[in-house]
Design a protein around this motif. Structure first.
Motif, short mmCIF file in Angstrom:
data_model
loop_
_atom_site.label_atom_id
_atom_site.label_comp_id
_atom_site.label_asym_id
_atom_site.label_seq_id
_atom_site.Cartn_x
_atom_site.Cartn_y
_atom_site.Cartn_z
N VAL A 82 0.85 -1.20 0.00
CA VAL A 82 0.00 0.00 0.00
C VAL A 82 0.89 1.24 0.00
CG1 VAL A 82 -1.62 1.36 1.43
CG2 VAL A 82 -2.00 -1.09 1.08
N VAL A 83 2.00 1.16 0.75
CA VAL A 83 3.05 2.19 0.65
C VAL A 83 4.36 1.48 0.35
CG1 VAL A 83 1.93 3.81 2.24
CG2 VAL A 83 3.56 2.13 3.12
N ASP A 84 5.35 2.24 -0.09
CA ASP A 84 6.62 1.62 -0.49
C ASP A 84 7.63 1.55 0.65
OD1 ASP A 84 5.70 1.45 -3.20
OD2 ASP A 84 6.07 3.62 -3.36
N ILE A 85 7.69 2.61 1.45
CA ILE A 85 8.69 2.67 2.51
C ILE A 85 8.02 3.13 3.80
CG2 ILE A 85 10.88 3.73 3.30
CD1 ILE A 85 11.67 4.14 0.40
N GLY A 86 8.42 2.52 4.91
CA GLY A 86 7.92 2.94 6.22
C GLY A 86 9.09 3.35 7.10
N LEU A 87 8.87 4.43 7.87
CA LEU A 87 9.79 4.80 8.94
C LEU A 87 9.15 4.29 10.22
CD1 LEU A 87 12.24 6.52 10.07
CD2 LEU A 87 10.56 8.35 10.40
N SER A 88 9.76 3.28 10.83
CA SER A 88 9.11 2.64 11.97
C SER A 88 10.14 1.97 12.86
CB SER A 88 8.11 1.58 11.47
OG SER A 88 7.41 0.99 12.56
N THR A 89 9.71 1.67 14.07
CA THR A 89 10.50 0.78 14.91
C THR A 89 9.86 -0.60 14.84
OG1 THR A 89 11.36 0.41 17.14
CG2 THR A 89 9.16 1.35 17.00
N GLY A 90 10.66 -1.63 15.10
CA GLY A 90 10.15 -2.99 15.00
C GLY A 90 8.96 -3.28 15.91
N ALA A 91 8.93 -2.64 17.08
CA ALA A 91 7.84 -2.87 18.03
C ALA A 91 6.49 -2.52 17.45
CB ALA A 91 8.08 -2.05 19.30
N PHE A 92 6.47 -1.65 16.45
CA PHE A 92 5.19 -1.24 15.86
C PHE A 92 4.68 -2.25 14.82
CE2 PHE A 92 6.35 3.56 16.52
CZ PHE A 92 6.14 3.43 17.88
N TYR A 93 5.51 -3.20 14.40
CA TYR A 93 5.00 -4.18 13.44
C TYR A 93 5.23 -5.64 13.86
CZ TYR A 93 9.67 -3.55 11.10
OH TYR A 93 11.00 -3.44 10.81
N THR A 94 5.12 -5.88 15.17
CA THR A 94 5.11 -7.29 15.63
C THR A 94 3.85 -8.01 15.14
OG1 THR A 94 4.15 -6.60 17.73
CG2 THR A 94 6.54 -6.91 17.68
N ASN A 95 2.84 -7.23 14.68
CA ASN A 95 1.66 -7.86 14.06
C ASN A 95 1.98 -8.40 12.65
OD1 ASN A 95 1.96 -5.33 12.96
ND2 ASN A 95 -0.14 -4.64 13.31
N VAL A 96 3.15 -8.08 12.13
CA VAL A 96 3.61 -8.68 10.88
C VAL A 96 4.52 -9.87 11.20
CG1 VAL A 96 4.94 -8.31 8.75
CG2 VAL A 96 3.43 -6.50 9.61
#
Ligand code: 173
Length: 320
Positions: A82-96
């Protein structure tokens, strides 16, 4: 001679349409951190540089922060494209994938991880489990702390309600905290309403969100090593031409190579906290040592439990 000419002509014919179609690509980037937070400012500065030098090759379009895509949805949006690049910390995508949160346990630096096989391993896991390419780590050398509005004299959070993300969950629960997960954007209101007695957060950037207005104490020492990275949809990454990929990787690496910035910045942020009246709570030397060791022990135990496959492999290259 003749054959070589013919081959060259065929190669030209074959390459021309591809080149014409793929001259310049524009990638969409979203941030899991609020737009007024410093990570985003640093990243939009980086984007401006990428776009200045990348004319005719590659451009990045900053879509926005959690108002565009909620903090805990950014990982899924990168995974699906849906987007190409994300600025994130890993804790925000443990649902992946649960592995995402393991990067907070890094004791080796990003520069060392580029050399000791960690970077390849991370990219193997991120590709296989999240359909992502890990482009660069842009925050490191930064401990997390527990911030409180009630005083404690030992590492015991019984009766306290603490805002967390997966970064802090097991550690704070081991001290009997009652925990509540929220995105950074909801912390101020939770403090204001007295819904929480404290929160986990790095040593820096709490001023960006005005949390100093509602924060009395910081517990020392800090623990773990905050990780924020640029992650990219793997299909999009693979679709780049060699020139586009080389350009993006070069710029991402240049961003990562500025991470020493955080060392001095963190010292200034601690001073700024003291200047604004945030008091530090510290324990005796033995208790402090046990506090940090317990965080680490719990972190790795959980990493290995949630990823029996990759937890131990990551430990070899991330821990010292
Ligand atoms: O506390 C948080 O929201 C969090 O997990 C985090 C991680 C890295 C940098 C900043 C915050």
């Amino acid at each position: 001679m003749k054959t070589r000419h013919r081959l060259a002509a065929i190669a030209c014919l074959a390459l021309t349409p591809a080149l014409a179609a793929a001259q310049e690509i524009t990638l969409k980037l979203v941030s899991a951190f609020p737009e007024n937070q410093f990570y985003v400012k640093r990243t939009t500065d980086w984007i401006a540089d990428v776009n200045k030098d990348g004319k005719g090759i590659l451009q990045i379009n900053f879509i926005g922060g959690p108002k565009a895509i909620p903090t805990f949805e950014v990982g899924k949006s990168v995974q699906s494209g849906v987007v190409d690049i994300g600025l994130s910390t890993g804790a925000f995508y443990t649902n992946v994938m649960p592995e995402a949160d393991i990067l907070k346990l890094s004791e080796t630096s990003a520069a060392e991880q580029r050399k000791n096989g960690a970077y390849e391993l991370i990219n193997k896991i991120w590709a296989e489990k999240a359909n992502m390419r890990y482009l660069a780590k842009v925050v490191e050398f930064t401990p997390f702390h527990l911030y409180l509005n009630k005083k404690i004299d030992k590492p015991d959070l019984t009766g306290l309600k603490i805002r967390i993300t997966p970064v802090y969950r097991d550690f704070f629960q081991s001290m009997n905290a009652q925990v509540m997960t929220t995105a950074p954007g909801e912390v101020y209101t939770a403090l204001e309403r007295g819904v929480i007695d404290g929160y986990g957060w790095p040593i820096h950037t709490l001023f960006d969100l005005n949390w100093q207005e509602k924060t009395k104490f910081r517990v020392d020492p800090g623990f773990y090593n905050a990780e924020v990275g640029l992650v990219m949809n793997l299909d999009k990454y693979k679709s780049l031409t060699p020139a586009q990929r080389e350009y993006l990787e070069r710029k991402a690496l240049a961003y990562e190579q500025q991470n020493d910035f955080w060392k001095a910045y963190n010292v200034s942020e601690a001073k700024r906290q003291a200047d604004t009246g945030i008091q530090t709570i510290s324990f005796d030397a033995a208790t402090s040592k046990a506090y940090v060791e317990k965080a680490k022990e719990i972190g790795w135990a959980n990493a290995i439990k949630t990823s029996p496959q990759y937890g131990p492999e990551l430990k070899k290259v991330l821990a010292r």
